[in-house]
Motif scaffolding. Structure first.
Motif: not given
Length: 167
Positions: A49-50, A68-75, A111-120, A143-145
């Motif tokens: 249920d989480s 998906g479970s909280p903490g998992e990446s979308l990948l 809501k996704l949070g900051p993007i790192t320079d490496e991701e950019m 859960k907010s997503l």
């Protein structure tokens, strides 16, 4: 930059060694391995249920709803649910490609949070880049997503494919 690349390779090798060690241990002990693989660290919640509902729109426009479970990446979610997005996650979450490029709605993107320079840097290599693009390996579920919508771009920058799009 060379240090970052070396650390990513070391992490990738250790992940493979850990996976092989787990498989070898299971083979010798007779235990079975769980069906899920995860490229993120941390513990996975045990309660179903989480789970967080995620709606993907694939390249054909088909809506695919998974949990998906909280903490998992979308990948992780794409891999665990065996979603067939051609070329998706080629570097297995090591932030060395842009094949897990996803496009989000504006309100979700905030809501996704900051993007790192490496991701950019990796997003600069992605086809079909938008103002709300992120890499799926860098977006972790919370859960907010709940109910988030992620669109898979029409094409992917995957060096493993030839110019005509075939592998």
């Amino acid at each position: 930059m060379a240090l970052v690349t070396a650390l990513r390779r070391l992490t990738h090798v250790r992940l493979r060694e850990y996976t092989r060690g787990t498989v070898a241990l299971a083979a010798t002990s007779g235990a079975s391995l769980p069906a899920q693989r995860s490229f993120t660290t941390g513990t996975q919640p045990l309660r179903s249920d989480s789970k967080v509902t995620v709606h993907f729109f694939n390249r054909d426009g088909e809506k695919i709803t998974v949990k998906g479970s909280p903490g998992e990446s979308l990948l992780d979610v794409v891999i665990n649910e065996n979603l067939d997005f051609d070329g998706f996650g080629a570097c297995e979450g090591t932030l060395a490609c842009s094949t897990c490029h996803l496009i989000f709605e504006e309100e979700v993107f905030k809501k996704l949070g900051p993007i790192t320079d490496e991701e950019m840097d990796m997003l600069d290599l992605a086809y079909g880049l938008t103002d709300t693009s992120r890499l799926g390996c860098q977006v972790c579920l919370t859960k907010s997503l709940e109910g988030l919508v992620a669109r898979v771009p029409e094409s992917v920058a995957d060096i493993r494919q030839s110019k005509d799009g075939s592998s």
